[in-house]
Design a protein around this motif. Structure first.
Motif, mmCIF file in Angstrom:
data_model
loop_
_atom_site.group_PDB
_atom_site.id
_atom_site.type_symbol
_atom_site.label_atom_id
_atom_site.label_comp_id
_atom_site.label_asym_id
_atom_site.label_seq_id
_atom_site.Cartn_x
_atom_site.Cartn_y
_atom_site.Cartn_z
ATOM 1 N N MET A 109 0.857 -1.538 0.076
ATOM 2 C CA MET A 109 -0.155 0.353 0.433
ATOM 3 C C MET A 109 0.605 1.218 0.183
ATOM 4 S SD MET A 109 -3.023 -0.585 3.123
ATOM 5 C CE MET A 109 -4.856 -2.181 2.310
ATOM 6 N N ARG A 110 2.122 1.149 0.996
ATOM 7 C CA ARG A 110 2.747 1.962 1.017
ATOM 8 C C ARG A 110 3.849 2.540 -0.082
ATOM 9 N NH1 ARG A 110 7.262 4.717 1.169
ATOM 10 N NH2 ARG A 110 8.175 2.622 0.208
ATOM 11 N N ALA A 111 3.462 1.836 -0.883
ATOM 12 C CA ALA A 111 4.582 2.004 -2.550
ATOM 13 C C ALA A 111 3.340 2.551 -3.217
ATOM 14 C CB ALA A 111 5.030 0.088 -3.446
ATOM 15 N N GLY A 112 2.528 1.849 -3.496
ATOM 16 C CA GLY A 112 1.674 2.127 -4.696
ATOM 17 C C GLY A 112 1.758 3.775 -4.096
ATOM 18 N N ILE A 149 0.573 -1.958 -4.396
ATOM 19 C CA ILE A 149 -1.423 -1.382 -4.634
ATOM 20 C C ILE A 149 -1.122 -0.150 -4.983
ATOM 21 C CG2 ILE A 149 -3.421 -2.084 -2.815
ATOM 22 C CD1 ILE A 149 -2.094 -4.188 -1.932
ATOM 23 N N ARG A 150 -2.846 -0.003 -6.068
ATOM 24 C CA ARG A 150 -2.797 1.176 -6.792
ATOM 25 C C ARG A 150 -4.467 1.150 -6.502
ATOM 26 N NH1 ARG A 150 -2.584 6.153 -5.483
ATOM 27 N NH2 ARG A 150 -3.074 6.770 -7.601
ATOM 28 N N ALA A 151 -5.317 1.735 -5.580
ATOM 29 C CA ALA A 151 -7.456 1.536 -5.373
ATOM 30 C C ALA A 151 -7.873 2.465 -6.153
ATOM 31 C CB ALA A 151 -7.364 1.339 -4.181
ATOM 32 N N LYS A 185 -6.844 6.445 -4.996
ATOM 33 C CA LYS A 185 -7.027 7.283 -6.765
ATOM 34 C C LYS A 185 -7.523 8.581 -5.868
ATOM 35 C CE LYS A 185 -6.185 4.581 -10.294
ATOM 36 N NZ LYS A 185 -6.743 3.548 -11.996
ATOM 37 N N VAL A 186 -8.505 8.271 -4.670
ATOM 38 C CA VAL A 186 -9.422 9.222 -3.975
ATOM 39 C C VAL A 186 -9.532 8.346 -3.064
ATOM 40 C CG1 VAL A 186 -11.933 9.433 -3.859
ATOM 41 C CG2 VAL A 186 -10.331 9.914 -6.404
#
Length: 236
Positions: A109-112, A149-151, A185-186
C-alpha cells in the motif's frame, strides 16, 4: 480552500462507486475501521469488489457486512481467522483470496501511494507466497517481487481532523489507515471529531490533508470488542 466535509457517508461516496472497483480499507480487526463508510457501501449495493485490507472483520461487523451481502469478489488480506463467513465462501470457491504477509501488505500500500510499482522482499521466499512471482538474487539471497497496490478508492478512519483534512489517528488505530489512504486514487475519511484549521499541532499530524479528498464526522461510535474474556467468578 475547497470544502472537503460531507454531511454523511453516502454523500461522501456519491459518484465514486462502480462495480468491479478496488478498495483499500484501513483498520485492524475492529480497531480503526471505517464503519460508516462500510455501511454506506452496503447500502449502495456496489458489487464485484476487490478489497485490500489486513483482514475482513468478523461476522456481521466491519468488512464482514460486505461478505454477508456477497458484494466482495476478492480479498487481499493477511489475517482472516475470525470470520466464519469468509472461511465458508473461501472453501466453497465463492471468494477469491490473495494472502499477503502483513508487513508486505502494508508496504504494498505504501509503495503504491509513493508511486513505486514494485519492490523486492525476502518475506515469503520458499513458500506458497512466492508462487508465480519473479525471483531475483541480491548479494547471494533470493528476493521475490511484490507489486504496489493502487486502489480506485481508499476508505479510512481517523480520530481527529481539521477542516482541511489533516488527520490524527489514535494509538493502534493508526495501523493500516495511513498506507491505505495514500494508495487510493480518491481517499474518503471518517473521523470522531473535526476541529478548526490551526487546532492540530503540525508535528502531530499523521496524514497530511493532501491525501484526503472527502471527510465526514462519523461520531458517535459504539466501541465494539472482538473477544470479551472474563475471569470465572470464584465461589467461597
Amino acid at each position: 480552500m475547497a470544502n472537503k466535509i460531507y454531511p454523511d457517508a453516502g454523500a461522501a461516496l456519491h459518484g465514486l462507486l462502480f462495480d468491479g472497483m478496488t478498495i483499500a480499507a484501513g483498520g485492524f480487526g475492529l480497531c480503526g475501521i471505517p464503519e460508516r463508510l462500510i455501511d454506506a457501501l452496503v447500502e449502495a449495493k456496489v458489487e464485484d469488489l476487490t478489497i485490500a485490507s489486513n483482514n475482513a472483520g468478523i461476522d456481521n461487523e466491519g468488512l464482514g457486512k460486505l461478505l454477508r451481502t456477497r458484494q466482495v469478489r476478492k480479498m487481499i488480506s493477511s489475517y482472516v481467522g475470525e470470520n466464519k463467513e469468509f472461511e465458508r465462501q473461501f472453501l466453497a470457491g465463492e471468494l477469491e483470496v490473495e494472502f499477503c504477509p502483513q508487513g508486505t501488505l502494508a508496504e504494498r500500500m505504501r509503495a503504491g501511494g509513493a508511486g513505486i510499482p514494485g519492490f523486492y522482499t525476502r518475506t515469503g521466499v520458499g513458500t506458497q507466497v512466492a508462487e508465480g512471482k519473479e525471483v531475483k538474487n541480491f548479494d547471494g539471497e533470493e528476493y521475490i517481487l511484490e507489486r504496489g497496490i493502487r486502489a480506485d478508492l481508499a476508505i479510512i478512519k481517523g480520530w481527529k481532523a481539521d477542516e482541511a483534512g489533516n488527520l490524527v489517528f489514535r494509538k493502534t488505530a493508526r495501523n493500516f489507515n495511513a498506507p491505505a489512504a495514500t494508495c487510493g486514487k480518491v481517499c474518503v475519511a471518517e473521523v470522531e471529531e473535526i476541529v478548526p484549521v490551526g487546532s492540530l499541532d503540525p508535528d502531530g499530524i499523521h496524514l497530511p490533508s493532501i491525501y484526503v479528498n472527502r471527510l465526514i464526522l462519523g461520531a458517535p461510535y459504539d466501541k465494539k470488542i472482538e473477544f470479551r474474556t472474563v475471569r470465572q467468578r470464584e465461589t467461597a
